[in-house]
Scaffold this motif. Sequence first.
Motif, PDB file in Angstrom:
ATOM      1  N   MET A   1       0.830  -1.199   0.000  1.00 20.28           N
ATOM      2  CA  MET A   1       0.000   0.000   0.000  1.00 20.28           C
ATOM      3  C   MET A   1       0.864   1.248   0.000  1.00 20.28           C
ATOM      4  O   MET A   1       2.024   1.211   0.408  1.00 20.28           O
ATOM      5  N   LYS A   2       0.268   2.308  -0.491  1.00 23.18           N
ATOM      6  CA  LYS A   2       0.875   3.631  -0.417  1.00 23.18           C
ATOM      7  C   LYS A   2      -0.180   4.538   0.191  1.00 23.18           C
ATOM      8  O   LYS A   2      -1.243   4.737  -0.393  1.00 23.18           O
ATOM      9  N   LEU A   3       0.100   5.043   1.378  1.00 25.94           N
ATOM     10  CA  LEU A   3      -0.829   5.915   2.075  1.00 25.94           C
ATOM     11  C   LEU A   3      -0.259   7.324   2.111  1.00 25.94           C
ATOM     12  O   LEU A   3       0.927   7.509   2.379  1.00 25.94           O
ATOM     13  N   GLU A   4      -1.109   8.302   1.845  1.00 24.90           N
ATOM     14  CA  GLU A   4      -0.686   9.692   1.903  1.00 24.90           C
ATOM     15  C   GLU A   4      -1.532  10.408   2.958  1.00 24.90           C
ATOM     16  O   GLU A   4      -2.756  10.361   2.916  1.00 24.90           O
ATOM     17  N   PHE A   5      -0.845  11.033   3.911  1.00 21.07           N
ATOM     18  CA  PHE A   5      -1.501  11.732   4.999  1.00 21.07           C
ATOM     19  C   PHE A   5      -1.285  13.233   4.830  1.00 21.07           C
ATOM     20  O   PHE A   5      -0.155  13.713   4.903  1.00 21.07           O
ATOM     21  N   VAL A   6      -2.370  13.957   4.568  1.00 24.78           N
ATOM     22  CA  VAL A   6      -2.327  15.403   4.382  1.00 24.78           C
ATOM     23  C   VAL A   6      -3.367  15.995   5.330  1.00 24.78           C
ATOM     24  O   VAL A   6      -4.550  15.635   5.254  1.00 24.78           O
ATOM     25  N   LEU A   7      -2.939  16.880   6.198  1.00 26.55           N
ATOM     26  CA  LEU A   7      -3.820  17.453   7.211  1.00 26.55           C
ATOM     27  C   LEU A   7      -5.063  18.078   6.583  1.00 26.55           C
ATOM     28  O   LEU A   7      -4.969  18.818   5.599  1.00 26.55           O
TER      29      LEU A   7
ATOM     30  N   LYS B   1      -7.333  16.849   4.780  1.00 33.23           N
ATOM     31  CA  LYS B   1      -7.652  16.433   3.416  1.00 33.23           C
ATOM     32  C   LYS B   1      -7.887  14.928   3.397  1.00 33.23           C
ATOM     33  O   LYS B   1      -7.130  14.169   3.998  1.00 33.23           O
ATOM     34  N   GLU B   2      -8.931  14.500   2.691  1.00 34.08           N
ATOM     35  CA  GLU B   2      -9.180  13.072   2.522  1.00 34.08           C
ATOM     36  C   GLU B   2      -8.388  12.586   1.318  1.00 34.08           C
ATOM     37  O   GLU B   2      -8.454  13.175   0.239  1.00 34.08           O
ATOM     38  N   THR B   3      -7.609  11.526   1.520  1.00 32.42           N
ATOM     39  CA  THR B   3      -6.837  10.935   0.434  1.00 32.42           C
ATOM     40  C   THR B   3      -7.300   9.501   0.215  1.00 32.42           C
ATOM     41  O   THR B   3      -7.922   8.899   1.087  1.00 32.42           O
ATOM     42  N   LYS B   4      -6.993   8.946  -0.935  1.00 28.08           N
ATOM     43  CA  LYS B   4      -7.427   7.595  -1.315  1.00 28.08           C
ATOM     44  C   LYS B   4      -6.215   6.697  -1.513  1.00 28.08           C
ATOM     45  O   LYS B   4      -5.132   7.164  -1.873  1.00 28.08           O
ATOM     46  N   SER B   5      -6.420   5.401  -1.285  1.00 28.68           N
ATOM     47  CA  SER B   5      -5.361   4.422  -1.493  1.00 28.68           C
ATOM     48  C   SER B   5      -5.979   3.073  -1.845  1.00 28.68           C
ATOM     49  O   SER B   5      -7.161   2.841  -1.612  1.00 28.68           O
ATOM     50  N   ILE B   6      -5.133   2.206  -2.383  1.00 25.13           N
ATOM     51  CA  ILE B   6      -5.519   0.815  -2.645  1.00 25.13           C
ATOM     52  C   ILE B   6      -4.578  -0.082  -1.859  1.00 25.13           C
ATOM     53  O   ILE B   6      -3.359   0.053  -1.952  1.00 25.13           O
TER      54      ILE B   6
END
Length: 126
Positions: free
Chosen positions: A64-70, A72-77
Amino acid sequence: MEKVLVYYKMKDNSNISEYKTVGNYDANSSYITLEFKEKDTGINSKYYIYDDKLVLHRSGSMEMKLEFVLNKETKSIVKTDFGYNMNISINTLFYEFDANQIKLKYELDIDKGNIHILTLSYSFKK
């Protein structure tokens, strides 16, 4: 790359995982890279630490690749080793990077209401 001692603590509503391990540190003008093998899962984790976001690549029995941005909703698989893929959304509630420590608080749409709190710090090996 430099060797570092990594202090990892992940807490959610019902579990806590905490350990120390050895990892690798690298930095360039845009971000810091912190890489280590998770002691509790055996998964390889690589953190890309920016001033305004955190990107996590995990590989092993899952990928997985997770992106955490304050704020903000982000998407991942999430891809598992038995061929199952799952779409997830990440809601970052808090992110702070100061000196050698990351503090992150987030929620995933797959377990709404379960708040995950990550504290990750590192020190250089002598």
